[in-house]
Design an enzyme around this catalytic site. Structure first.
Site, PDB file in Angstrom:
ATOM      1  N   ARG A  54       0.845  -1.390  -0.076  1.00  0.00           N
ATOM      2  CA  ARG A  54      -0.140  -0.153   0.108  1.00  0.00           C
ATOM      3  C   ARG A  54       0.715   1.283   0.009  1.00  0.00           C
ATOM      4  O   ARG A  54       0.468   2.120  -0.753  1.00  0.00           O
ATOM      5  CB  ARG A  54      -1.019   0.010   1.077  1.00  0.00           C
ATOM      6  CG  ARG A  54      -1.952   1.091   1.093  1.00  0.00           C
ATOM      7  CD  ARG A  54      -3.326   1.044   2.090  1.00  0.00           C
ATOM      8  NE  ARG A  54      -3.146  -0.056   2.957  1.00  0.00           N
ATOM      9  CZ  ARG A  54      -2.372   0.187   4.220  1.00  0.00           C
ATOM     10  NH1 ARG A  54      -2.054   1.543   4.443  1.00  0.00           N
ATOM     11  NH2 ARG A  54      -2.576  -0.757   5.108  1.00  0.00           N
ATOM     12  N   TYR A 106     -14.791  19.959 -14.448  1.00  0.00           N
ATOM     13  CA  TYR A 106     -15.165  18.686 -14.266  1.00  0.00           C
ATOM     14  C   TYR A 106     -16.440  18.352 -13.187  1.00  0.00           C
ATOM     15  O   TYR A 106     -16.022  18.971 -12.155  1.00  0.00           O
ATOM     16  CB  TYR A 106     -14.175  17.681 -13.892  1.00  0.00           C
ATOM     17  CG  TYR A 106     -14.445  16.192 -13.965  1.00  0.00           C
ATOM     18  CD1 TYR A 106     -15.302  15.639 -15.062  1.00  0.00           C
ATOM     19  CD2 TYR A 106     -14.230  15.319 -12.583  1.00  0.00           C
ATOM     20  CE1 TYR A 106     -15.585  14.402 -15.057  1.00  0.00           C
ATOM     21  CE2 TYR A 106     -14.489  14.215 -12.696  1.00  0.00           C
ATOM     22  CZ  TYR A 106     -15.299  13.674 -13.688  1.00  0.00           C
ATOM     23  OH  TYR A 106     -15.717  12.330 -13.808  1.00  0.00           O
ATOM     24  N   ASP A 174      -5.961  21.733 -12.009  1.00  0.00           N
ATOM     25  CA  ASP A 174      -6.110  20.402 -12.653  1.00  0.00           C
ATOM     26  C   ASP A 174      -5.737  20.600 -14.031  1.00  0.00           C
ATOM     27  O   ASP A 174      -6.279  21.368 -14.980  1.00  0.00           O
ATOM     28  CB  ASP A 174      -7.826  20.297 -12.678  1.00  0.00           C
ATOM     29  CG  ASP A 174      -8.095  18.803 -13.136  1.00  0.00           C
ATOM     30  OD1 ASP A 174      -7.402  18.409 -14.142  1.00  0.00           O
ATOM     31  OD2 ASP A 174      -9.128  18.193 -12.744  1.00  0.00           O
ATOM     32  N   LYS A 199      -6.931  10.344 -19.010  1.00  0.00           N
ATOM     33  CA  LYS A 199      -7.311  11.067 -20.397  1.00  0.00           C
ATOM     34  C   LYS A 199      -5.890  11.080 -21.137  1.00  0.00           C
ATOM     35  O   LYS A 199      -5.138   9.825 -21.338  1.00  0.00           O
ATOM     36  CB  LYS A 199      -7.721  12.193 -20.017  1.00  0.00           C
ATOM     37  CG  LYS A 199      -8.521  12.433 -18.865  1.00  0.00           C
ATOM     38  CD  LYS A 199      -9.834  11.708 -18.934  1.00  0.00           C
ATOM     39  CE  LYS A 199     -10.622  11.853 -17.569  1.00  0.00           C
ATOM     40  NZ  LYS A 199     -11.751  11.024 -17.768  1.00  0.00           N
TER      41      LYS A 199
HETATM   42  C1  LIG Z   1     -10.904  17.539 -15.643  1.00  0.00           C
HETATM   43  C2  LIG Z   1     -10.856  16.366 -15.119  1.00  0.00           C
HETATM   44  N1  LIG Z   1     -10.437  16.283 -13.646  1.00  0.00           N
HETATM   45  C3  LIG Z   1     -10.494  15.113 -13.175  1.00  0.00           C
HETATM   46  C4  LIG Z   1     -11.241  14.038 -13.708  1.00  0.00           C
HETATM   47  C5  LIG Z   1     -11.575  12.766 -13.001  1.00  0.00           C
HETATM   48  O1  LIG Z   1     -10.580  11.748 -13.361  1.00  0.00           O
HETATM   49  P1  LIG Z   1     -10.717  10.118 -13.013  1.00  0.00           P
HETATM   50  O2  LIG Z   1     -11.869   9.837 -13.969  1.00  0.00           O
HETATM   51  O3  LIG Z   1      -9.551   9.521 -13.493  1.00  0.00           O
HETATM   52  O4  LIG Z   1     -11.143  10.054 -11.514  1.00  0.00           O
HETATM   53  C6  LIG Z   1     -11.777  14.037 -14.790  1.00  0.00           C
HETATM   54  C7  LIG Z   1     -12.564  12.967 -15.512  1.00  0.00           C
HETATM   55  O5  LIG Z   1     -13.054  13.170 -16.540  1.00  0.00           O
HETATM   56  C8  LIG Z   1     -11.659  15.242 -15.629  1.00  0.00           C
HETATM   57  O6  LIG Z   1     -12.175  15.352 -16.932  1.00  0.00           O
END
Ligand SMILES: Cc1ncc(COP(=O)(O)O)c(C=O)c1O
Length: 378
Positions: A54, A106, A174, A199
């Site tokens: 972990r 998001y 982000d 992504k």
């Molecule tokens: C801008 C952004 N941040 C965070 C996330 C969350 O990522 P995850 O799906 O890997 O948890 C996403 C998911 O689409 C996203 O588009």
């Protein structure tokens, strides 16, 4: 500037996180599949030596070294982007604090904060990515998302970070849509990067991953301790696949961005399209700030058709566009965002351009748009 920093992007990603070659050892080590590591019977656990799966895994450490090199900070990887984002929020925020989040980013970051932080005494303030930003007096954490998903507005990271720092706030960005080859928020003045590596960073639609990158050693240790206690770690095979995928990031982003430029131009001139957003279009509201702070533009283009029936007709008529959520992959995908609850028009599509040959993609999307134009929206 270190030797690694002076290299071009293709060289940096292909070498990032690789160990020094050892004669007779694999050029790129395989995943270490271990939940336990042998302990020294005399000393027991020793700092710096792996003991349990972990907190410890050498495969993640190589991936973390790679992403850390690219972001310019120390990296901790997580099972998903949401695991990384929630680790940041829960590590930094305490009852009585205020957090500023993007109103148009998001959706789950916003929904999670409202659902989990508000009842714990944290004030959640939503601000559109393009601003205007209010005073940051009394704000503990500002989380920006630039470009924002799905609307693709951007903000001037250096300017917002300076204004937030003047009031002692921690600034996080982000960086999912841009990736560290698109922009490096730590170099622009942010304190922390969070991202989904699910992504474009990994880009093959087969791995979930998240990460935090940061230059503040004390904050890194708090987040590491959170990860250890909550267990949101990536599996070693996922970490290994992610590291393998990272080596082609420069090539993939180049083609995705080239495809996005061609597709955005097509969309902008098609009668079925009500509006289109891509920061590279000269008329786009994001273009000035994006061209100043981004090193390359994403493969994601957002546009609006008449409604859900037109979007369905568009995807059905296309041979190269698959209906799918997520973005940044090798294959072109379209996602009608209102179906997930985003507060956007019903016909808004987030199109993630893949690495197909540009002329094929443009021809395919042109005929699919013609099909969408023939639909009568109920
Ligand atoms: C801008 C952004 N941040 C965070 C996330 C969350 O990522 P995850 O799906 O890997 O948890 C996403 C998911 O689409 C996203 O588009």
């Amino acid at each position: 500037m270190s030797e690694a920093e002076s290299y071009g992007d293709g060289t940096r990603v292909v070498r990032a996180g690789l160990p020094e070659p050892e004669p007779g050892e694999p050029f790129r080590p395989g995943p270490v599949l271990a939940s336990v590591f042998a302990l020294d019977p005399d000393t027991g656990p020793v700092p710096g030596r792996d003991s349990y799966g972990r907190p410890d895994n050498p495969t993640w450490r190589r991936l973390e070294a790679a992403i850390g090199e690219l972001e310019g900070g120390e990296c901790l990887t997580f099972a998903t982007g949401m695991a990384a984002i929630s680790a940041l929020l829960f590590t930094v925020l305490r009852p009585g604090d205020t957090v500023v989040l993007p109103a148009d980013g998001y959706y789950l970051t916003r929904a999670f904060a409202q659902r989990e932080l508000t009842p714990r005494g944290v004030t959640v303030r939503l601000v559109p990515t393009a601003g205007p930003y209010p005073s940051f007096a009394g704000v503990r954490l500002v989380l920006l998302e630039s470009p924002a998903n799905p609307g693709l507005d951007v903000c001037d990271i250096a300017e917002v970070a300076a204004a937030a720092h003047a009031h002692g706030a921690v600034v996080a960005v982000d960086n999912t849509t841009a990736t560290p080859l698109g922009q490096t928020p730590l170099a622009l003045g942010a304190d922390v990067v969070v991202a989904s590596g699910t992504k474009a960073l990994t880009g093959h639609s087969d791995v979930l991953l998240g990460y935090v990158a940061c230059r503040d050693a004390a904050l890194v240790e708090l987040i590491r301790s959170w990860r250890n206690a909550t267990g949101g770690i990536p599996g070693p095979v996922d970490a290994w696949l992610a590291h393998r995928s990272l080596a082609t990031l420069d090539l993939r982003l180049a083609r995705q961005s080239e495809n996005a430029a061609a597709v955005a131009t097509l969309l902008a001139g098609h009668p079925a399209v009500r509006s289109v957003r891509w920061p590279g279009l000269p008329t786009d509201p994001s273009t000035v700030v994006a061209s100043r702070q981004m090193r390359r533009l994403p493969g994601v283009v957002t546009f609006e058709l008449a409604g859900p029936a037109a979007v369905a007709a568009f995807v059905r008529a296309s041979r190269l566009v698959t209906a799918a959520t997520s973005f940044g992959g090798l294959h072109t995908t379209a996602d009608r965002r209102a179906q997930w609850g985003d507060d956007v028009p019903a016909g808004l599509v987030r199109l993630s351009c893949g690495i197909e040959t540009t002329a094929d993609l443009v021809a395919d999307i042109a005929q699919a748009l013609d099909a969408a134009a023939r639909v009568d929206e109920p």
